[in-house]
Design an enzyme around this catalytic site. Structure first.
Site, PDB file in Angstrom:
ATOM      1  N   LYS A  49      39.096  30.078 -20.022  1.00  0.00           N
ATOM      2  CA  LYS A  49      39.393  31.393 -20.327  1.00  0.00           C
ATOM      3  C   LYS A  49      41.509  31.907 -20.363  1.00  0.00           C
ATOM      4  CE  LYS A  49      37.050  34.792 -21.264  1.00  0.00           C
ATOM      5  NZ  LYS A  49      35.665  35.961 -21.699  1.00  0.00           N
ATOM      6  N   ARG A  71      37.894  40.482 -17.756  1.00  0.00           N
ATOM      7  CA  ARG A  71      36.981  39.228 -17.632  1.00  0.00           C
ATOM      8  C   ARG A  71      36.931  38.143 -16.854  1.00  0.00           C
ATOM      9  NH1 ARG A  71      35.674  39.562 -23.786  1.00  0.00           N
ATOM     10  NH2 ARG A  71      36.987  40.603 -24.243  1.00  0.00           N
ATOM     11  N   GLY A 105      27.925  34.338 -20.185  1.00  0.00           N
ATOM     12  CA  GLY A 105      27.257  35.337 -19.845  1.00  0.00           C
ATOM     13  C   GLY A 105      26.590  35.860 -18.602  1.00  0.00           C
ATOM     14  N   MET A 113      28.726  36.401 -15.367  1.00  0.00           N
ATOM     15  CA  MET A 113      29.479  36.661 -15.310  1.00  0.00           C
ATOM     16  C   MET A 113      29.804  38.047 -15.746  1.00  0.00           C
ATOM     17  SD  MET A 113      31.507  34.007 -12.968  1.00  0.00           S
ATOM     18  CE  MET A 113      31.926  34.036 -13.970  1.00  0.00           C
ATOM     19  N   ARG A 169      38.423  27.770 -27.154  1.00  0.00           N
ATOM     20  CA  ARG A 169      37.151  26.657 -25.729  1.00  0.00           C
ATOM     21  C   ARG A 169      36.684  25.416 -26.600  1.00  0.00           C
ATOM     22  NH1 ARG A 169      32.694  30.699 -22.857  1.00  0.00           N
ATOM     23  NH2 ARG A 169      31.904  30.662 -25.134  1.00  0.00           N
ATOM     24  N   HIS A 223      22.352  35.043 -26.739  1.00  0.00           N
ATOM     25  CA  HIS A 223      22.226  33.775 -25.594  1.00  0.00           C
ATOM     26  C   HIS A 223      21.154  33.606 -25.576  1.00  0.00           C
ATOM     27  CE1 HIS A 223      20.062  33.713 -22.104  1.00  0.00           C
ATOM     28  NE2 HIS A 223      21.572  34.281 -20.732  1.00  0.00           N
ATOM     29  N   ARG A 262       4.060  -2.967 -14.096  1.00  0.00           N
ATOM     30  CA  ARG A 262       3.449  -2.796 -12.898  1.00  0.00           C
ATOM     31  C   ARG A 262       2.065  -3.669 -12.988  1.00  0.00           C
ATOM     32  NH1 ARG A 262       6.839   2.861 -13.855  1.00  0.00           N
ATOM     33  NH2 ARG A 262       6.353   1.778 -15.339  1.00  0.00           N
ATOM     34  N   ARG A 290       5.638  -7.124 -11.481  1.00  0.00           N
ATOM     35  CA  ARG A 290       5.390  -6.935 -10.274  1.00  0.00           C
ATOM     36  C   ARG A 290       4.425  -7.777 -10.299  1.00  0.00           C
ATOM     37  NH1 ARG A 290       6.714  -1.495  -7.858  1.00  0.00           N
ATOM     38  NH2 ARG A 290       4.482  -1.004  -9.122  1.00  0.00           N
ATOM     39  N   GLU A 340      13.699  -2.080  -1.690  1.00  0.00           N
ATOM     40  CA  GLU A 340      12.752  -0.715  -1.810  1.00  0.00           C
ATOM     41  C   GLU A 340      12.652  -0.440  -0.665  1.00  0.00           C
ATOM     42  OE1 GLU A 340       8.984  -0.275  -3.540  1.00  0.00           O
ATOM     43  OE2 GLU A 340       8.289  -2.504  -3.634  1.00  0.00           O
ATOM     44  N   SER A 391      16.278  -6.577  -7.423  1.00  0.00           N
ATOM     45  CA  SER A 391      15.712  -5.514  -8.272  1.00  0.00           C
ATOM     46  C   SER A 391      14.882  -3.925  -6.891  1.00  0.00           C
ATOM     47  CB  SER A 391      14.519  -5.411  -9.613  1.00  0.00           C
ATOM     48  OG  SER A 391      14.718  -4.143  -9.889  1.00  0.00           O
ATOM     49  N   GLY A 442      14.368  -0.800  -5.765  1.00  0.00           N
ATOM     50  CA  GLY A 442      13.537   0.454  -6.062  1.00  0.00           C
ATOM     51  C   GLY A 442      13.980   1.632  -5.678  1.00  0.00           C
ATOM     52  N   THR A 443      14.440   2.084  -6.614  1.00  0.00           N
ATOM     53  CA  THR A 443      15.514   2.987  -5.971  1.00  0.00           C
ATOM     54  C   THR A 443      14.108   4.619  -5.690  1.00  0.00           C
ATOM     55  OG1 THR A 443      16.634   3.837  -8.007  1.00  0.00           O
ATOM     56  CG2 THR A 443      17.576   2.788  -6.284  1.00  0.00           C
ATOM     57  N   ASN A 444      13.054   4.372  -6.060  1.00  0.00           N
ATOM     58  CA  ASN A 444      11.733   5.580  -5.830  1.00  0.00           C
ATOM     59  C   ASN A 444      11.641   5.439  -4.475  1.00  0.00           C
ATOM     60  OD1 ASN A 444      12.261   6.226  -8.399  1.00  0.00           O
ATOM     61  ND2 ASN A 444      10.263   5.354  -9.133  1.00  0.00           N
ATOM     62  N   ASP A 445      11.054   3.986  -4.184  1.00  0.00           N
ATOM     63  CA  ASP A 445      10.834   4.078  -2.436  1.00  0.00           C
ATOM     64  C   ASP A 445      11.364   3.790  -1.424  1.00  0.00           C
ATOM     65  OD1 ASP A 445       8.199   3.717  -3.270  1.00  0.00           O
ATOM     66  OD2 ASP A 445       7.190   2.208  -3.054  1.00  0.00           O
ATOM     67  N   CYS A 458      14.829  -0.830 -10.998  1.00  0.00           N
ATOM     68  CA  CYS A 458      14.594  -0.513 -11.857  1.00  0.00           C
ATOM     69  C   CYS A 458      13.532   0.785 -11.259  1.00  0.00           C
ATOM     70  CB  CYS A 458      13.177  -1.424 -11.505  1.00  0.00           C
ATOM     71  SG  CYS A 458      12.378  -1.622 -10.633  1.00  0.00           S
ATOM     72  N   TYR A 463      22.080  -5.081 -14.674  1.00  0.00           N
ATOM     73  CA  TYR A 463      21.602  -4.418 -15.889  1.00  0.00           C
ATOM     74  C   TYR A 463      20.933  -3.217 -14.594  1.00  0.00           C
ATOM     75  CZ  TYR A 463      17.366  -5.973 -13.513  1.00  0.00           C
ATOM     76  OH  TYR A 463      16.626  -6.188 -13.099  1.00  0.00           O
TER      77      TYR A 463
END
Lengths: 910, 910
Positions: B26, B96, B105, B107, B340, B457, B565, B621, B769, B788, B790-793, B855, B875
């Site tokens: 602001k 303000r 809204g 603060m 803004r 709001h 899977r 897999r 993984e 590949s 396996g970022t979950n595990d 993946c 990828y």
């Protein structure tokens, strides 16, 4: 042209003692002996390279090998004035395996090769002893048939026994030449029947087949298993030694024997060995006849005895180590067949190392390097308690083949041993053991045989494994089929308890009480003193949860406690109920009330540890396991709930007792309990709500524990005892977690110290047991006074492998060589080790004074200790009984590192 | 001296639009507007640095700040010819908040500051309007009391309502000056009673208190929550803007309003906004009165309208982005209070970006950077199906405040929303929403309000969250206490179904059927085309298990399947029984028999995928989950076993059906089943016998799957379709594991290809993984054609954190800021990211041509996609519906990287 065949004999040799990799231990030893003028039957060694080529080329060897073998054989024939297969004066040879590392009895041997229907007559004429010649021939056919063609030994044994019966012979030696001729004829029939081929008469063909059979035996199951147990590389291969036969079975002026230059069981400096008159080598090793102690040779053949003693003493001086030798006396003439550094028990290893230093043979440094750290385990083994010894019935006395006390239930076969060992300690009782028994020997707490000497299979293998063994207890009648043994009028059956004292050779009925050895005096203390000198300021601590363990740890030389698991204290009587009340509380107020009850108990425990460790640091870990470990299992509650409507009064009472709730309240209580336990249930407890995560969600638990530690430290410090508390937060994955918990611990300590007006230095640090903690160790170290690597959990998370669940497929994994060793026993340096090294480096990068140690079980495993030393840790921590092992392993790592530096320095200045 | 206070006004300013960090959005906007000659009420900005100093110094600010404020105030007073607190001509100011990032809204604000018992009379005189002056004063006391002193608004409201009642006033505007004087007197009493102090009469004291209250509001719970939701750094702090008050409530020639230069919901290029005559700003935002559309201003005040349009058009040109502005008309004179860049919905963001390219305002590159990838989600949201629209009862029409269709059960409070959302989709229905409702808005599928406009709001927040919203549906009578709503003669209760169309503003009774949008045409397609240009050859694939999903993925632009899977296929009818038979088999033969039945089913599935992905790669897999996932749960069997002896016939029949076994066999069957299931039970399934470990212990499973893949590939290839199968082995921790499984797959493929006489190129690779796989990626890559991640595990193992169990303490962890975000949604780049980067580098170090992708679910999360691009992956793969998001995120990463390179190049050449 590449050299594949190395000749030895006549005071020279193509190779020498350093060439163990290429010629195998036996081949290198024969070459070295031949060079130093020791009387060795001449022969030649086909290198281990040929073995590998053999397997690479589908069982074929390069032509050059055959060519070089022919040349070596011609040289041998010329030297001996004999010819292989000669009808007049035939040369006989032995064909033996010999790998870089000794694998006693694991691979195959063929003796008396070169005999056929014609040459046997030549041998008979030359030896003027047809009985001897045909005895050799029948042995050769059996051995060749068994080793080369895989014919079951029993097939031959049955024929032989039948012939003995027919001839009414009591001993083998009662058979005449004519009897043995018949045996030979029958044996050839067996051979033909089993293989479809005639027994090969061409000695060159025999030699080629025997050589290949020896190569082949590198991969027989027991050899493969032995390599796995002993971590010997499968790619080393075996050499083949073709050596002129000498005969210990040429009559009563002939003999064969084995020996050690010092006692391999105790380490005493005494000429030690056994021999058999009129026998061939395998008779001694196989333990079929009980041989005579070597001292008797002094009476029977005093000159030969002196010559043998002189030669072997020279060999010990030459190799500066105990020698394990084989010899044959042929018609009064001594031949040395083999010498090698002798395997020995742990106690012997220590004694020999210490003695040799005192004798000026080796340096202290060398002495420290000579003892395998794991061998110390045998010196730390319990002994039979003197009182218990008196109350038990002594059944028999055999040879003290491998020291230490063993108590267990009797089993009579290796397979039974494996089964029974799952339920409790077993003692394997056999007439004699054979290499096929190895899997049973491995699981037995002790081994007892009724036949065989100090160098019998059982004795050698037991010593190698550090398992207590009594061998050749001849009074015992072992009925393996009937699963019983009889001795001194007592019959013991499978499952009965017996106790062995492998140090004295005594066998007792029943369960002996055992006592701990004292590591603080005598020869072990002297040896450990040297080790500690080399170890320098690299520390060894112990993992101990209670004052009792802490005291044992001190006795074994621990310099502090590396891990006290506070949760173990919660399981005690009068505690678990408060712990459960804390866990099942619905609100902070009730939780705090339960915690207030636990505080004084924890304080008492910690005070005990501080007292025991006067002046040494004590690392106390805050609560680690998930809370559901402290409450009844959900499936138990579910089953009880399912049963409740139809339960008998008795069943209900049992439930009432189990849950500590009146019978009439069970109906209401169980569903409520189940609800709370279900809330606590986790899919993967290992990766769940535990460690610092508990302290973050329930700060009051951390606070209570910090207060108990602080108060205990103050209380003990006030008594003038030096206290060094180190509070360790488990399962940290990020600096933020540690900062959160550290703030609580610090606040509580400052409060308590101020209130008490006492100064106590304390540290706050963390376990590094999650990969992320190691990866972000630079940030974590900003919050930590110390790191302790929890390599149990770090292995689980780094490898994504649950220790408890791994057992289901560990067999396949280790057999298929996917893992070289159990990663929970031997630190996986290639993978997990990277995280450890990274953690140390990155931690020190932001806090150079960071104290770093390890408290996973790897802290007591020698190769892992060496790794910890190399990556620059300050100490290792292990179970109290492994402290001396860790001390020695660390000393060896320090020496190795010094040697490496020295070598590098030499390189630089050269 | 450091500059803490920045003046603006009168055509100049100390700061400018680039200083958002220091002056807040602001403050920077006001400075920039002032510089460009926009009519802005003058004032000054206290920097965000002061906010941080305030918190660092226990609520005190440096003296220099007070000094600079006084100087700025003096300058302001001089410019305005007024004085703060002056009895004749008082200067009034607003105070303000204004942070770097807009937090609408969240603060606090204080208006009309400078009034006291004396200056109010001065104001009355100057404005010739005592009613106005006292209205300002009562507003000031209430706002000050509430914001600065924390007095509940209701305390004031009650007094005000009582006065209205007494005066028989219907609207606030019906109250006279005298009435308001009484209100002021009562308000001051409330103030005294609640705070124990008199209402402060010293304007400087008022200013200081208000400033501090604004700082303080940075840490009010809803602001903290908003920052957390929007990932705004807590350390940024807020600036404070002190600005001359202008009055939209000075009579009917005054007004206040807000607007956008384009429609923020649809992106249409239309002048867009709302205003209220005779009102102050907060009346518009709070939605208390429904404002008029800005088009009416053209009629009511044509000149002002034209001026406003001109100024805002200039501002849009200046900022080259949609402007969200606030204005006040005081006695016919226009003042701009704020401008803004406007928040907008996903559809609007895309449309505006595309339009601005066509208008020549911005480049394609800038357009692609302008849309938050996650915003695309709104364009991919389902719409109400046309048929369904006709059959449902239309209840009301409100403002189309945030687009998309939402279907759910009605709830009337934020707390109820949180509870009910655990059970199913909910629609939050409110008269109007307030910032305290934020937690309920967050979980609702849609939001419906009966009051408030497009900038209320509810509307602003819903658009920010991408939640469909219909606002100001005034026909609806909402009874929040009675938990019901009435409209068009229908009463709907809590729990009843309704459907919202946020794109049209329609509200329907009942459950609408929804349809998928088409991403392959129109403006989105044009936009995505540009994104794809910048993305270049960085690929986006989809995770899809069945041909149906594969087709959707193609429609959304997936360039292949990154993860199929196979186990999901085993749960289907007619399959699970063979799977169970396979698992429960005691021997290899029975297992193979069951596998033979599964093979043709798998082949059919794979063939479908290959067809759908003609020319694109398909990664399949091999079996991953532990086998116990396919059999009944052990605790179920245990409970059934416990119940069986007393079970009724009905219960037994149910069991019989459940297990597929006749009633009479249950007694024998269940213990056997339990035994086998117990064998399969695991302590930590995540770390157990699964992934490649299954294939290693049961090679026949890998073989069957490899064969199904090979046969399917051959079958489809023969039809002329291009098949690119990639077989992926899960849970690899070491090169040895991969070598083992690869050998099987390779052999089977070669067998099948040779048999068929077809050429199909295939790849064999692995999931990365497990931390160890990343650490040893150089060795693993020697065996792998592709990686590949396996970022979950990998997240679970690297952090030692089970995703399923994390939910139990995620709240504490995220609230305590131990985790910045849920690591299973946003890749933990600091920790897990290190392993990913290491894996890519080390893998390529031994195999430069290695294909690398991700993946895990992070593959569809924009910041994680950018990370994958930066570390050099080929990828990402994500769920089909997130493919466009990933495409855009990748394009933005490519542009950012190009810009960074260009900047670096400039640095070098400069």
């Amino acid at each position: 042209m590449k050299k594949y065949v190395y000749f030895f004999g006549g005071g020279t040799a193509d190779g020498d003692g350093t060439m163990k990799g290429l010629l195998g231990g036996k081949g290198a030893g024969l070459a070295e002996m031949s060079r130093t003028g020791v009387p060795v039957p001449p022969g030649f060694t086909i290198t281990t390279e040929v073995c590998n080529l053999y397997f690479e080329n589908d069982g074929k060897v390069p032509e050059e090998v055959d060519q070089q073998m022919k040349e070596a054989l011609a040289k041998l024939e010329e030297m001996m004035g004999q010819k292989l297969g000669d009808p007049e004066n035939p040369l006989l040879v032995s064909v033996r395996s010999g790998a870089k590392f000794s694998m006693p009895g694991m691979m195959d041997t063929v003796l008396n090769l070169g005999l056929n229907d014609v040459s046997v007559e030549g041998l008979a004429k030359r030896a003027q002893n047809p009985r001897f010649a045909y005895d050799c021939y029948r042995r050769f056919i059996q051995m060749f048939g068994n080793v080369v063609m895989g014919i079951d030994k029993d097939k031959f044994e049955r024929v032989f026994e039948a012939q003995k019966k027919k001839a009414k012979a009591k001993f083998d030696t009662d058979l005449t030449a004519e009897d043995l001729k018949k045996v030979v004829a029958e044996f050839k029939k067996v051979y033909k029947k089993e293989t479809g081929q005639e027994f090969p008469q061409d000695p060159m063909k025999q030699l080629e087949m025997a050589r290949n059979a020896v190569f082949q035996s590198w991969w027989n199951p027991r050899a493969a298993h032995y390599r796995k147990m002993n971590k010997i590389d499968d790619h080393l291969g075996t050499a083949v030694n073709v050596q002129t036969m000498v005969f210990g079975n040429l009559g009563d002026n002939s003999a064969t024997g084995v020996g050690f230059t010092r006692n391999p069981a105790t380490g005493e400096k005494e000429f030690y060995g056994e021999y058999l008159i009129n026998a061939q080598g395998e008779d001694v090793v196989a333990g079929i006849r009980t041989p005579k102690p070597i001292s008797m040779l002094k009476e029977e053949m005093p000159e030969v005895y002196e010559q043998l003693k002189e030669i072997t003493t020279k060999l010990e001086q030459h190799y500066r180590d105990v020698q394990d030798f084989e010899f044959t006396i042929q018609d009064g003439k001594l031949y040395m067949l083999q010498t090698r550094n002798g395997k020995r028990t742990g106690p012997a290893a220590v004694k020999i190392a210490v003695d040799m230093v005192h004798e000026g043979l080796i340096s202290k440094e060398k002495a420290v390097m000579r003892v395998e750290p794991n061998q110390l385990d045998q010196l730390l083994h319990p002994l039979i308690e003197p009182k218990s010894r008196k109350t038990l019935k002594l059944l028999a006395k055999g040879l003290p083949a491998s020291p230490g006390a063993a108590v267990g239930r009797i089993v009579f076969t290796a397979d039974d041993a494996v089964e029974a060992a799952k339920k409790g300690p077993v003692i394997l009782v056999r007439k004699e053991t054979v290499p096929d028994d190895i899997h049973g020997m491995e699981v037995a707490k002790g081994i007892l045989t009724s036949r065989g000497g100090m160098t019998s299979h059982a004795a050698v293998v037991a010593r190698g494994m550090g398992t207590p063994c009594v061998a050749g207890a001849e009074d015992i009648k072992v009925d393996e089929r009937g699963r019983k043994m009889t001795v001194a009028g007592v019959t013991l059956k499978e499952g009965d308890w017996i106790s062995l004292d492998g140090t004295t050779g005594e066998v007792f009925a029943g369960q002996a009480t055992t006592v701990e050895p004292d590591p603080t005096s005598g020869i072990l203390a002297e040896f450990m003193g040297w080790a500690d000198e080399f170890r320098g300021d690299f520390g060894v601590r112990a993992n101990a949860d209670v004052p009792r363990d802490a005291k044992v740890a001190r006795k074994f030389g621990a310099q502090g406690i590396g891990l006290c698991r506070t949760e173990h204290m919660f399981f005690g009587e009068g505690r678990i109920e408060h712990m459960q009340a804390m866990i099942l509380a619905d609100n902070e107020k009730d939780r705090k009330k339960a915690l207030r009850k636990l505080l004084p108990m924890q304080r008492r425990d910690f005070a005990g540890l501080f007292k025991a460790m006067d002046g040494y640091p004590v690392i106390i870990r805050t609560l680690d396991p998930p809370l559901h470990e402290f409450v009844p299992k959900r499936e138990e509650i579910m089953v009880d709930l399912a049963k409740l409507p139809h339960a008998t009064i008795k069943e209900k009472r049992a439930m009432s007792e189990r849950y500590g709730v009146p019978v009439r309240e069970l109906k209401k209580y169980l569903p409520n309990l189940l609800r709370r336990v279900e809330e606590l249930h986790e899919f993967n407890p290992m990766l769940g709500h535990r460690g610092c995560r508990l302290g973050i969600t329930y700060p009051e638990i951390t606070e209570m524990q910090a207060r108990a530690i602080a108060q205990a430290a103050i209380q003990v410090a006030k008594k003038g005892i030096k206290v060094i508390p180190e509070v360790m937060i488990p399962l940290i994955g990020s600096a933020e977690e540690l900062a959160d918990q550290k703030a609580i611990v610090k606040r509580v300590f400052e409060e308590e110290l101020e209130k008490a007006g006492v100064e106590v230095k304390y540290m706050i640090g963390t376990m590094i047991e999650i990969p992320r903690a190691a990866l972000t160790a630079d940030k974590v170290a900003r919050e930590a006074d110390f790191f302790s690597f929890g390599t149990n959990d770090l292995t689980q998370t780094c490898m994504g492998l649950s220790r408890d669940d791994y057992v289901k497929f560990s067999k396949e994994y280790e057999e298929k060589k996917i893992f070289k060793a159990d990663p929970f026993q031997v630190l996986d340096q290639e993978g997990v080790g990277q995280l450890v090294e990274m953690g140390v480096k990155r931690g020190r990068s932001t806090r150079p004074e960071l104290e770093v140690g390890i408290c996973g079980e790897h802290g007591g495993e020698p190769s892992s200790v060496a790794f910890c030393y190399r990556v620059g840790m300050d100490y290792v921590s292990c179970s109290p009984y492994r402290v001396p092992i860790a001390r020695l392993a660390a000393a060896q790592a320090a020496i190795a590192s010094k040697q490496k530096e020295a070598a590098a320095e030499t390189m630089r200045t050269a």
